[in-house]
Design a protein around this motif. Structure first.
Motif, PDB file in Angstrom:
ATOM      1  N   LYS A  47       0.905  -1.063   0.025  1.00  0.00           N
ATOM      2  CA  LYS A  47      -0.053   0.024  -0.015  1.00  0.00           C
ATOM      3  C   LYS A  47       0.923   1.231  -0.049  1.00  0.00           C
ATOM      4  N   LEU A  48       0.910   2.148  -0.854  1.00  0.00           N
ATOM      5  CA  LEU A  48       1.802   3.072  -1.343  1.00  0.00           C
ATOM      6  C   LEU A  48       0.975   4.317  -0.894  1.00  0.00           C
ATOM      7  N   HIS A  49       1.513   5.095   0.109  1.00  0.00           N
ATOM      8  CA  HIS A  49       0.766   6.185   0.896  1.00  0.00           C
ATOM      9  C   HIS A  49       1.332   7.521   0.373  1.00  0.00           C
ATOM     10  N   GLY A  50       0.493   8.595   0.164  1.00  0.00           N
ATOM     11  CA  GLY A  50       1.089   9.998  -0.161  1.00  0.00           C
ATOM     12  C   GLY A  50      -0.129  10.488  -1.513  1.00  0.00           C
ATOM     13  N   PHE A  51       0.395  11.428  -2.156  1.00  0.00           N
ATOM     14  CA  PHE A  51      -0.409  12.168  -3.017  1.00  0.00           C
ATOM     15  C   PHE A  51       0.065  12.425  -4.467  1.00  0.00           C
ATOM     16  N   VAL A  53      -3.158  10.396   1.127  1.00  0.00           N
ATOM     17  CA  VAL A  53      -2.711  11.061   2.168  1.00  0.00           C
ATOM     18  C   VAL A  53      -1.882  12.198   2.120  1.00  0.00           C
ATOM     19  N   GLN A  54      -2.119  13.288   3.078  1.00  0.00           N
ATOM     20  CA  GLN A  54      -1.070  14.501   2.851  1.00  0.00           C
ATOM     21  C   GLN A  54      -0.259  14.275   4.091  1.00  0.00           C
ATOM     22  N   PRO A  55       0.863  14.968   3.937  1.00  0.00           N
ATOM     23  CA  PRO A  55       1.929  14.811   5.157  1.00  0.00           C
ATOM     24  C   PRO A  55       1.288  15.210   6.421  1.00  0.00           C
ATOM     25  N   SER A  56       1.725  14.747   7.455  1.00  0.00           N
ATOM     26  CA  SER A  56       0.909  14.944   8.609  1.00  0.00           C
ATOM     27  C   SER A  56       1.890  14.690  10.167  1.00  0.00           C
ATOM     28  N   LEU A  62       8.897  11.601  10.260  1.00  0.00           N
ATOM     29  CA  LEU A  62       9.055  12.706   9.901  1.00  0.00           C
ATOM     30  C   LEU A  62       7.614  13.252   9.308  1.00  0.00           C
ATOM     31  N   GLY A  63       6.538  12.446   9.228  1.00  0.00           N
ATOM     32  CA  GLY A  63       5.457  13.050   8.849  1.00  0.00           C
ATOM     33  C   GLY A  63       5.528  13.392   7.459  1.00  0.00           C
ATOM     34  N   LYS A  64       6.139  12.594   6.660  1.00  0.00           N
ATOM     35  CA  LYS A  64       6.475  12.858   5.335  1.00  0.00           C
ATOM     36  C   LYS A  64       5.634  11.683   4.613  1.00  0.00           C
ATOM     37  N   GLN A  84       5.108  -6.867   6.583  1.00  0.00           N
ATOM     38  CA  GLN A  84       6.299  -6.648   7.487  1.00  0.00           C
ATOM     39  C   GLN A  84       6.189  -5.340   8.365  1.00  0.00           C
ATOM     40  N   GLY A  85       5.505  -4.491   7.976  1.00  0.00           N
ATOM     41  CA  GLY A  85       5.250  -3.399   8.326  1.00  0.00           C
ATOM     42  C   GLY A  85       5.590  -2.072   7.673  1.00  0.00           C
ATOM     43  N   SER A  86       5.912  -0.855   8.059  1.00  0.00           N
ATOM     44  CA  SER A  86       5.866   0.578   7.392  1.00  0.00           C
ATOM     45  C   SER A  86       7.199   0.724   6.983  1.00  0.00           C
ATOM     46  N   LEU A  87       7.568   1.598   5.845  1.00  0.00           N
ATOM     47  CA  LEU A  87       8.841   1.833   5.353  1.00  0.00           C
ATOM     48  C   LEU A  87       8.401   3.235   4.553  1.00  0.00           C
ATOM     49  N   CYS A  88       9.618   4.099   4.989  1.00  0.00           N
ATOM     50  CA  CYS A  88       9.218   5.527   4.262  1.00  0.00           C
ATOM     51  C   CYS A  88      10.816   5.732   3.852  1.00  0.00           C
TER      52      CYS A  88
END
Length: 215
Positions: free
Chosen positions: A3-7, A32-35, A46-48, A56-60
């Protein structure tokens, strides 16, 4: 399913999206927007954007995500199978992301968002960008891609960020610093837009911008 999050206006979101589409990796988009909301920070400290959510979890961080994709889907050959070529692709991506786009980002407030930056920021950024772009020109071939005749993952970074550098310098200094050293990025971007994945990224970005104007 990733699942790719961003805009769709974010160039680093589009960098990851382009790679996912180009190399045929299934994913789902989550707008989603930065928050700085605490639940958001659990995924992206960093909210980016972008960030991905996997089993496995989240990765930024876009480059970390690209590296993960390359390791998780070795059959996709995201980076060249030749170690030297793969290293050169990473080298180009570092130049685009860090030395060019991140430096030019100091200009965006005034270039794109109606704000004002100081003369000191303009002067410092001008010196750095000219130096960095000259270095980048020594690496990138643009014949027609960054590494030559073959499309590579380095072009995923070039496609989404080089236009921002050119447009920002044109807006602030009255000249395109990329053109100054012979990098005509418009034909490069046009050639990449012939690829279905790049065209999808472009179309989605334009649709997002149109929707924002209507609001």
């Amino acid at each position: 399913m990733i699942k790719l999050h961003g805009f769709a206006l974010s160039n680093y979101y589009n960098k990851v999206k382009f790679a996912l589409l180009e190399f045929g990796i299934p994913f789902e988009e989550v707008s989603v927007q930065p928050s700085q909301d605490e639940t958001f920070l659990e995924h992206s400290p960093l909210g980016k954007v972008p960030f991905i959510v996997t089993e496995q979890g989240s990765l930024c961080e876009s480059q970390a995500i690209i590296e993960y994709l390359a390791a998780a889907y070795p059959d996709k050959a995201i980076f060249s199978r030749d170690p030297w070529e793969a290293a050169k692709e990473r080298e180009l991506m570092t130049f685009v992301d860090v030395h060019l786009e991140l430096t030019a980002r100091n200009l965006y407030k005034q270039a794109f968002f109606g704000g004002t930056i100081t003369d000191a920021t303009k002067g410092r950024t001008e010196k750095l960008l000219i130096h960095h772009i000259r270095g980048f020109r020594r690496l990138a071939s643009f014949t027609p891609y960054l590494r030559g005749e073959r499309f590579s993952v380095a072009d995923v970074a070039g496609f989404v960020s080089l236009p921002l550098v050119g447009m920002a310098t044109q807006a602030i200094y009255g000249r395109d610093f990329l053109l100054d050293v012979g990098i005509d990025w418009k034909p490069y971007v046009k050639a990449l837009n012939a690829r279905p994945a790049a065209q999808r990224v472009t179309d989605d970005r334009k649709a997002y911008m149109d929707a924002q104007k209507k609001k």
